[in-house]
Write a protein that holds these residues in place. Structure first.
Motif, PDB file in Angstrom:
ATOM      1  N   ASN A 125       4.411  -0.015 -10.077  1.00 27.93           N
ATOM      2  CA  ASN A 125       4.233  -0.425  -8.678  1.00 27.93           C
ATOM      3  C   ASN A 125       5.560  -0.474  -7.938  1.00 27.93           C
ATOM      4  O   ASN A 125       5.660  -0.097  -6.768  1.00 27.93           O
ATOM      5  CB  ASN A 125       3.546  -1.790  -8.613  1.00 27.93           C
ATOM      6  N   LEU A 170       0.504  -4.287  -1.206  1.00 27.62           N
ATOM      7  CA  LEU A 170       1.264  -5.530  -1.318  1.00 27.62           C
ATOM      8  C   LEU A 170       0.427  -6.622  -1.960  1.00 27.62           C
ATOM      9  O   LEU A 170       0.957  -7.579  -2.542  1.00 27.62           O
ATOM     10  CB  LEU A 170       1.722  -5.972   0.072  1.00 27.62           C
ATOM     11  N   HIS A 171      -0.908  -6.473  -1.827  1.00 26.74           N
ATOM     12  CA  HIS A 171      -1.887  -7.449  -2.309  1.00 26.74           C
ATOM     13  C   HIS A 171      -3.199  -6.675  -2.411  1.00 26.74           C
ATOM     14  O   HIS A 171      -3.358  -5.630  -1.746  1.00 26.74           O
ATOM     15  CB  HIS A 171      -1.994  -8.605  -1.285  1.00 26.74           C
ATOM     16  N   PRO A 172      -4.157  -7.100  -3.239  1.00 27.61           N
ATOM     17  CA  PRO A 172      -5.435  -6.367  -3.309  1.00 27.61           C
ATOM     18  C   PRO A 172      -6.138  -6.168  -1.970  1.00 27.61           C
ATOM     19  O   PRO A 172      -6.985  -5.286  -1.838  1.00 27.61           O
ATOM     20  CB  PRO A 172      -6.283  -7.243  -4.247  1.00 27.61           C
ATOM     21  N   ARG A 173      -5.760  -6.970  -0.957  1.00 28.36           N
ATOM     22  CA  ARG A 173      -6.397  -6.842   0.356  1.00 28.36           C
ATOM     23  C   ARG A 173      -5.461  -6.298   1.444  1.00 28.36           C
ATOM     24  O   ARG A 173      -5.871  -6.181   2.592  1.00 28.36           O
ATOM     25  CB  ARG A 173      -6.957  -8.191   0.811  1.00 28.36           C
ATOM     26  N   SER A 177      -2.272  -3.293   2.307  1.00 23.41           N
ATOM     27  CA  SER A 177      -1.392  -2.196   1.902  1.00 23.41           C
ATOM     28  C   SER A 177      -0.716  -1.609   3.126  1.00 23.41           C
ATOM     29  O   SER A 177      -1.194  -1.743   4.258  1.00 23.41           O
ATOM     30  CB  SER A 177      -2.177  -1.108   1.160  1.00 23.41           C
TER      31      SER A 177
END
Length: 269
Positions: free
Chosen positions: A2, A57-60, A62
């Motif tokens: 990542n 940046l987070h599952p929710r 980008s």
């Protein structure tokens, strides 16, 4: 992995500019893709190298960027109407438009795509205005292997040199199908189709003229369709995909010029 892709994303966002890539509607993810494309657009042949990158940046949440360098454009005209006429024009081009933005999945099935288009370099003579794109979308998991997405699109522009493009609206839909996908290895086939219909709903204005004469009579409507087939393999513990895509778009000069694009692509995620 990542961190590596995040660094690549930052590098790409600084140096690459591109024609707009038609992506399927998907949740935030991390990926980097490169493709070579050949385009026929209104009797002009072009060769591009495209780069697309997205970093979750987070599952929710980008961030993403699309980029391409146009190596050359070639056009040829031949006419015999009362005389013989040949015309050949070869351009060694450069960078096209930059597309960058952020994708938010606010609810499990509802999200928002916020994008910005920067004016092009020498690779494009159109789309020379800053553009803000607002795209609320919905995702539907029809089955474990089939994802369907729909979105409403709104584009507005910044005035430049007293020219103000009219606002645009559109509708976007896509499906992503993964037949025979291996969840533990992230390998297998990924097939997708994306459709976009877009229209300019008000005339652009030339504000150098008196108000009654500002309208540029450039309302339009047009569509794009893109088909994509990718096969993912595990290479050094990283899912790497190879595939082909084909895009057709049609409309008017100020919308989607009639044309075709064929690409060979590689993607890492």
């Amino acid at each position: 992995m990542n961190k590596l892709i995040g660094c690549i994303l930052l590098l790409v966002s600084g140096v690459c500019l591109a024609t707009e890539n038609l992506h399927p509607i998907m949740p935030p993810t991390t990926s980097v893709g490169v493709q070579g494309t050949i385009e026929l657009n209104e009797d002009v042949y072009s060769a591009d190298m495209d780069v697309s990158a997205e970093y979750a940046l987070h599952p929710r949440i980008s961030v993403y960027v699309d980029g391409a360098f146009r190596f050359l454009s070639y056009s040829y005209e031949y006419s015999t109407e009362g005389y013989i006429h040949n015309y050949c024009n070869l351009h060694v081009n450069g960078f096209n438009e930059t597309y960058a933005g952020i994708k938010l999945l606010m609810l499990p099935h509802l999200g928002m795509n916020l994008g910005w288009r920067f004016p092009p370099g020498e690779g494009s003579q159109i789309n020379r205005f800053h553009r803000l794109n607002l795209e609320p979308f919905a995702l539907f998991h029809v089955s474990k292997r089939l994802l369907v997405g729909t979105a409403f699109r709104y584009n507005t522009f910044l005035e430049d040199k007293n020219y103000m493009p009219g606002n645009e609206v559109g509708f976007k839909a896509s499906f992503v199908w993964k037949p025979g996908w291996n969840d533990s290895l992230n390998t297998g086939w990924q097939l997708s189709e994306t459709f976009l219909y877009q229209a300019r709903i008000e005339e652009s204005e030339n504000r150098n003229l008196d108000k009654p004469y500002r309208g540029m009579k450039d309302k339009y409507r047009g569509m794009k369709m893109k088909f994509d087939a990718m096969r993912y393999f595990k290479i050094v513990s990283i899912p790497v995909g190879f595939g082909l895509n084909y895009e057709i778009h049609e409309g008017t000069l100020f919308g989607f010029e009639t044309g075709h694009r064929i690409g060979i692509e590689m993607k890492v995620w």
